[in-house]
Design an enzyme around this catalytic site. Structure first.
Site, short mmCIF file in Angstrom:
data_model
loop_
_atom_site.label_atom_id
_atom_site.label_comp_id
_atom_site.label_asym_id
_atom_site.label_seq_id
_atom_site.Cartn_x
_atom_site.Cartn_y
_atom_site.Cartn_z
N GLU A 16 0.92 -1.26 0.11
CA GLU A 16 0.13 0.10 -0.16
C GLU A 16 0.85 1.17 0.16
O GLU A 16 0.58 2.33 -0.49
CB GLU A 16 -1.00 0.54 1.30
CG GLU A 16 -1.99 -1.03 1.25
CD GLU A 16 -1.46 -2.00 2.16
OE1 GLU A 16 -0.61 -2.35 2.26
OE2 GLU A 16 -2.15 -3.15 2.32
N LYS A 114 24.12 -0.93 -0.54
CA LYS A 114 23.71 -1.95 -0.18
C LYS A 114 23.82 -1.72 1.88
O LYS A 114 25.01 -1.06 1.57
CB LYS A 114 23.88 -3.35 -0.30
CG LYS A 114 24.00 -3.83 -2.34
CD LYS A 114 22.94 -4.04 -2.13
CE LYS A 114 22.32 -4.20 -3.57
NZ LYS A 114 22.11 -5.79 -4.44
N ILE A 436 25.63 -5.36 -23.04
CA ILE A 436 25.63 -6.53 -21.84
C ILE A 436 24.52 -7.67 -21.75
O ILE A 436 24.24 -8.65 -20.64
CB ILE A 436 25.41 -5.83 -20.18
CG1 ILE A 436 26.82 -4.35 -20.28
CG2 ILE A 436 25.70 -6.39 -18.78
CD1 ILE A 436 27.93 -4.69 -20.53
N TRP A 566 20.66 -13.84 -4.42
CA TRP A 566 18.95 -13.15 -4.02
C TRP A 566 17.95 -14.06 -4.07
O TRP A 566 17.10 -13.57 -5.60
CB TRP A 566 19.15 -12.39 -5.73
CG TRP A 566 20.09 -11.28 -6.24
CD1 TRP A 566 20.14 -10.25 -5.04
CD2 TRP A 566 20.61 -10.92 -7.27
NE1 TRP A 566 20.95 -9.49 -5.62
CE2 TRP A 566 20.58 -9.28 -7.08
CE3 TRP A 566 20.04 -10.55 -8.85
CZ2 TRP A 566 21.72 -7.98 -7.20
CZ3 TRP A 566 20.30 -9.48 -9.13
CH2 TRP A 566 21.10 -8.48 -9.00
N HIS A 700 22.45 3.86 -16.83
CA HIS A 700 21.07 4.63 -15.98
C HIS A 700 20.95 5.71 -15.73
O HIS A 700 19.72 5.85 -15.07
CB HIS A 700 21.44 3.91 -14.19
CG HIS A 700 22.49 3.26 -13.71
ND1 HIS A 700 23.52 2.86 -14.12
CD2 HIS A 700 22.13 1.84 -13.16
CE1 HIS A 700 24.16 1.50 -14.05
NE2 HIS A 700 22.92 0.85 -13.75
N1 GLN Z 1 22.51 -9.49 -18.66
C1 GLN Z 1 21.85 -8.85 -18.72
C2 GLN Z 1 20.95 -7.52 -18.60
O1 GLN Z 1 21.37 -7.57 -19.03
C3 GLN Z 1 22.52 -8.50 -16.82
C4 GLN Z 1 22.08 -7.18 -15.75
C5 GLN Z 1 22.53 -6.85 -14.29
O2 GLN Z 1 23.68 -7.32 -14.56
N2 GLN Z 1 21.48 -6.69 -13.81
O3 GLN Z 1 20.08 -7.11 -18.06
ZN ZN Z 2 25.17 -4.85 -15.28
#
Ligand code: GLN
Ligand code: ZN
Length: 760
Positions: A16, A114, A436, A566, A700
């Site tokens: 909520e 973290k 990535i 995780w 980001h």
């Molecule tokens: N291979 C993942 C991606 O590109 C890696 C994500 C991550 O490092 N958190 O989303």
């Molecule tokens: Zn990453």
């Protein structure tokens, strides 16, 4: 025996608070209504704890975003750039939490990190010259009085000054030593105010005490607490520690005038020993953290009662039964998990179920004086439960783990030899470009996934859709001119959940959300039993993508340490054993990808750093000694031609560079764009061997980096990295970005790499 809770989750059973805050952020909810939601949640949480029979209920554990940030604001640690915005107190707070972009200005949020060894993130407090260190807020007092008005006596919980000062960034002319006196006196003012308001107990959280401490740290702690303890009046002060034992300061802390000390018996491997060896002062109350605040399994009553009996043999101090840390790190309730079979469900205790356990255990402990508590129905029921967990043992998996030969985790030939073979085999240019893994998860992709989940479209239709997405992203990567392509990860919602759902041994929940930061929650899967892979998980997607291009297609997997970190791990076997099981499952996938013609495979270890023990002295033996070999096991069976990549979402591994090199990957990509490339110095210094792709731009942020700035970043990297070892890539996956940002950015990235090549 009394029962105490260190902290309770605040996001709400059905999140909520998240939804109310997000509405407020979108200007769809007035501040007064947001406040109303907050009041309702606080009252609900206090009432629930009282009704469950908890004697010492925390207040001030509520937060609109983060309690560390609350504490910073409470003591005037508001940096100048937020002050000048001239916003309301609430909006200034949110500007610090999430950044602000609007009429009043444009500022970034405070950085997030973290929280100790958890997956929760806190906002890092900042002390600049604008900080007016004094008690400037009333939140803990207000919330104490709010509960009191509802007829509930609470113990205000506040992050302590020692931890606050150690977590803070100092960006002005003052350093830690310069702010000790004013901060201690501000805390003393708070304690006086709470005492005047009538608080019986006041809890000060000091998790920093479980880290490695030296004499100077302990002296600082004493200096901070002298005025605080003097200010307590009729209140009693509880020093609450968690996330480990306080071996470096146990005796010092016992000698100080605290009224109670909270000790963690779950993660504190030496806590029981410390008490046994040095005793516990009779004039204090021991808050014994015996109910795990971080994991979701039922408490083992016989163990817990046994520990209490031993403690009572060693000290005459009163004991209060407590959670080991805040319950923030577990989900709320099992009530909504109706899809979970009862034979599974009865083994879990989320926050609300833990309240019942605390009350029940406190009653059993009460019997210790007169009777044998193990003969009570509650104890018997618990003992029966502990013995019986269906489907958690898979003999074949265990036999396989045992049969892994000692040398099996060493990949041969050695990396320098493989490097030569791979360069020839893959024929990549100098400064190869890649990404990535993930590409934007568009609204369309998310809605197709939701429609599939609700059965509105067939599996076949969904897979056709995914194949179209893959074809499109491969075509566009080819067109942009990237060298090593990816399939885009459109089939995944989450890099751990996707694999957990395809591996045997995992259990999934529907509403078991845990706050990750601010309004964001995650739903960690539960590792129920021995883990294995019934069938290939990614091979069809990767081979389809490879069939569309002549360029190498990178297979994309999540590594065993990250999957473990995780998830909620088991408590009946060591995490190192579970990690090895996961490693073998991922190894099977690696070998299947290789057999299907995939020549480059990336195994992400995004969370490897996260669970590094809090004490440096434990790093090697308690963690790296099994985490790194687990990763090795994943790829040690590959042919020398197959290039193994790994990825980490951070660059703070300067301290563990040899361990990262020992993962023996061929290439590693990591975040570098925001860390000023400092890490590259450490890599050079440690003669890091693995080829590296330090992220050349920050994904980001929505900004599109120019070719020039990427070129400049690469030039700086080349000062530190040999040209034949340097890869060119963004610093993380692209799934949270839009296509409008991604493609121009990648075009600029490729152009920068081409230019650099041309100059060689
Ligand atoms: N291979 C993942 C991606 O590109 C890696 C994500 C991550 O490092 N958190 O989303
Ligand atoms: Zn990453």
């Amino acid at each position: 025996m009394k029962a105490s809770v260190v902290g309770f989750p605040r996001i709400g059973r059905l999140r909520e608070l998240k939804f109310a805050c997000e509405k407020y952020f979108r200007s769809e909810l007035p501040a007064a209504q947001l406040d109303q939601t907050a009041r309702e949640l606080r009252l609900a949480h206090w009432t629930m704890q009282r009704d469950a029979g908890i004697d010492m209920i925390p207040s001030n554990d509520f937060s609109f975003y983060d309690t560390t940030l609350d504490t910073a604001v409470l003591f005037g640690l508001v940096p100048q750039r937020y002050r000048v915005l001239g916003l309301s107190a609430l909006d200034t707070y949110f500007a610090m939490a999430r950044g602000y972009q609007g009429e009043a200005g444009d500022v970034h949020a405070l950085p997030m990190k973290k929280w100790f060894n958890t997956s929760y993130h806190y906002n890092v407090p900042e002390i600049d010259d604008a900080a007016e260190i004094a008690l400037v807020g009333t939140k803990p007092i207000d919330e104490y009085l709010e509960a009191k008005a509802a007829g509930i006596e609470t113990k205000p919980a506040i992050l302590g000054p020692f931890t606050l000062l150690n977590l803070a960034n100092y960006t002005g002319s003052r350093q830690l030593a310069d702010v000790v006196e004013p901060l201690a006196s501000a805390y003393a003012d708070l304690i006086t105010r709470l005492s005047d308001a009538g608080a019986g107990w006041i809890q000060l959280d000091e998790p920093w005490l479980v880290r490695d401490l030296d004499k100077r740290d302990i002296a600082l702690f004493r200096r901070l607490y002298a005025p605080i303890l003097d200010a307590r009046g009729n209140s009693r002060v509880l020093l609450q520690t968690y996330f480990g034992d306080i071996r470096d300061c146990y005796r010092d802390v016992c000698a100080l005038a605290f009224d109670g000390i909270g000790l963690d018996f779950i993660e504190g491997v030496q806590t029981a020993e410390l008490v046994a060896n040095y005793g516990f002062p009779q004039d204090k109350v021991m808050f014994a953290g015996l109910v795990n605040g971080k994991n979701i399994w039922r408490n083992h009553y016989a163990h817990t009662i046994g520990t209490i009996a031993a403690l009572r043999g060693g000290t005459r101090a009163p004991i209060v039964l407590s959670t080991s840390c805040s319950l923030l790190h577990v989900p709320y309730t099992l009530e909504h998990e109706t899809q979970l079979n009862d034979s599974y469900r009865c083994h879990f205790a989320f926050a609300e179920e833990k309240l019942a356990e605390l009350a029940e255990l406190a009653e059993l402990a009460e019997l210790l004086d007169r009777d044998d508590p193990s003969s009570t129905p509650a104890a018997k029921a618990n003992a029966a439960l502990m013995g019986a967990r269906p489907d958690s043992v898979d003999e074949a998996v265990r036999a396989r783990v045992v049969a892994v030969p000692a040398g099996a985790q060493t990949r041969l030939p050695a990396r320098p030899v493989r490097e030569v073979i791979q360069k020839k085999e893959l024929g990549l240019p100098l400064f190869p470009t890649t990404t990535i893994g993930s590409f934007p998860q568009t609204q369309e992709i998310r809605s197709m996934r939701a429609r599939r989940r609700h059965g509105e479209i067939s599996q076949q239709r969904y897979e056709e859709f995914l194949r179209d997405q893959i074809a499109e992203v491969v075509r566009r990567q080819d067109e942009v001119g990237l060298d090593v392509l990816v399939h885009g990860e459109f089939e995944r919602n989450d890099m751990v959940e996707y694999f957990g759902e395809r591996l045997d041994g995992f259990v999934f929940t529907r509403f078991a959300w845990v706050q990750s930061y601010g309004t964001r929650c995650v739903k960690p899967p539960i590792i129920w039993g021995d883990v294995s892979r019934p069938k290939p998980m990614t091979v069809s997607w990767s081979s389809y993508a490879q069939s569309l291009t002549d360029k190498p297609m990178k297979g994309m997997l999540t590594g065993p340490v990250t999957i473990l970190n995780w998830s909620f791990p088991r408590e009946d076997i060591p995490v190192r054993d579970t990690t090895r099981q996961i490693a073998l499952a991922i190894r099977d996938e690696v070998l299947d990808l290789e057999a299907a013609g995939i020549r480059v495979i990336q195994v992400d270890e995004a969370a490897l750093r996260e669970k590094l023990p809090l004490r440096r002295s434990d790093w090697q033996r308690e963690y790296l000694d099994w985490a790194i070999p687990a990763f090795n096991l994943v790829h040690s069976g590959c042919r020398p031609e197959t290039q193994i990549h790994t990825h980490m979402c951070y660059s703070e591994f300067a301290d563990i560079i040899p361990a990262i090199d020992a993962m023996d990957a061929d290439v590693i990509s990591f975040e570098a764009s925001r860390s000023e490339l400092e890490i590259l110095d450490s890599l050079a210094h440690n003669r890091f061997e693995t080829e590296v792709g330090p992220g050349v731009y920050d994904i980001h942020s929505p900004r599109i980096p120019s070719e020039r700035e990427i070129g400049e970043a690469l030039a700086r990297m080349l000062d530190k990295v040999a040209p034949d070892k340097l890869w060119v890539n963004p610093d993380c996956g692209l799934k949270t970005r839009s296509n409008a940002e991604v493609w121009p950015s990648l075009r600029n990235m490729v152009a920068a790499a081409l230019k650099l090549r041309a100059q060689r």
